[in-house]
Design an enzyme around this catalytic site. Sequence first.
Site, PDB file in Angstrom:
ATOM      1  N   HIS A  55       4.248   7.116   3.598  1.00  0.00           N
ATOM      2  CA  HIS A  55       5.220   6.034   3.446  1.00  0.00           C
ATOM      3  C   HIS A  55       4.631   5.049   2.223  1.00  0.00           C
ATOM      4  O   HIS A  55       3.401   5.096   1.940  1.00  0.00           O
ATOM      5  CB  HIS A  55       5.486   5.501   4.657  1.00  0.00           C
ATOM      6  CG  HIS A  55       4.025   4.556   5.303  1.00  0.00           C
ATOM      7  ND1 HIS A  55       3.463   5.221   6.182  1.00  0.00           N
ATOM      8  CD2 HIS A  55       3.510   3.397   5.118  1.00  0.00           C
ATOM      9  CE1 HIS A  55       2.394   4.241   6.566  1.00  0.00           C
ATOM     10  NE2 HIS A  55       2.589   3.187   5.840  1.00  0.00           N
TER      11      HIS A  55
ATOM     12  N   HIS B 157       0.861  -1.303  -0.012  1.00  0.00           N
ATOM     13  CA  HIS B 157      -0.082  -0.178  -0.076  1.00  0.00           C
ATOM     14  C   HIS B 157       0.770   1.126  -0.024  1.00  0.00           C
ATOM     15  O   HIS B 157       2.060   1.236   0.162  1.00  0.00           O
ATOM     16  CB  HIS B 157      -1.017   0.034   1.136  1.00  0.00           C
ATOM     17  CG  HIS B 157      -0.297   0.191   2.460  1.00  0.00           C
ATOM     18  ND1 HIS B 157       0.089  -1.034   3.108  1.00  0.00           N
ATOM     19  CD2 HIS B 157       0.179   1.082   3.366  1.00  0.00           C
ATOM     20  CE1 HIS B 157       0.640  -0.704   4.566  1.00  0.00           C
ATOM     21  NE2 HIS B 157       0.540   0.617   4.391  1.00  0.00           N
TER      22      HIS B 157
ATOM     23  N   GLU C  70       7.849   0.996   4.621  1.00  0.00           N
ATOM     24  CA  GLU C  70       7.272  -0.088   5.628  1.00  0.00           C
ATOM     25  C   GLU C  70       7.401  -1.439   5.025  1.00  0.00           C
ATOM     26  O   GLU C  70       7.244  -1.433   3.811  1.00  0.00           O
ATOM     27  CB  GLU C  70       5.747   0.177   5.947  1.00  0.00           C
ATOM     28  CG  GLU C  70       5.196  -0.665   6.853  1.00  0.00           C
ATOM     29  CD  GLU C  70       3.793  -0.411   7.096  1.00  0.00           C
ATOM     30  OE1 GLU C  70       3.003   0.224   6.143  1.00  0.00           O
ATOM     31  OE2 GLU C  70       3.015  -0.918   8.161  1.00  0.00           O
TER      32      GLU C  70
HETATM   33 CO    CO Z   1       1.382   1.428   6.283  1.00  0.00          CO
END
Ligand code: CO
Length: 134
Positions: free
Chosen positions: A79, A7, A130
């Site tokens: 992010h 994502h 991430e």
């Molecule tokens: Co995230």
Amino acid sequence: MITKFNHVAIVVPDLNAAKNKYKEVLGANVSEISNYIEHGVSVVFVELENTKIELMHPYGENSPISKFLENNKNGSIHHICIEVKDIKKAVEKLKLNGVRILGDETPKKGAHNKPVVFLHPKDFYGTLIELEQE
Ligand code: CO
């Protein structure tokens, strides 16, 4: 080491407004707002066929994204999240290559209940990454 894109997360100044904009203007499938007390964020998941977008807003007093929103009052990409097969091995390899892991370097349960770590943006071209175990 990295496998799938999971994502992109965007911090927004008004979660309801952002949710409605994605829904009404872009015709997206959006979730209800979820509050993650332990992470200090409220999140709306925008579901796409091949990935998702997470709209985030600070939740509670000491949200880790409050400062970010202060510095980016209209919102901004926060992010990206990429999956790895084995997060412990990934962390070892990153450390050997001089990449800093944020926090105490131990994978923590993220918003999808899977172990995640964040890599220092200065070590990855200004992008907060991430890593999530698949
Ligand atoms: Co995230």
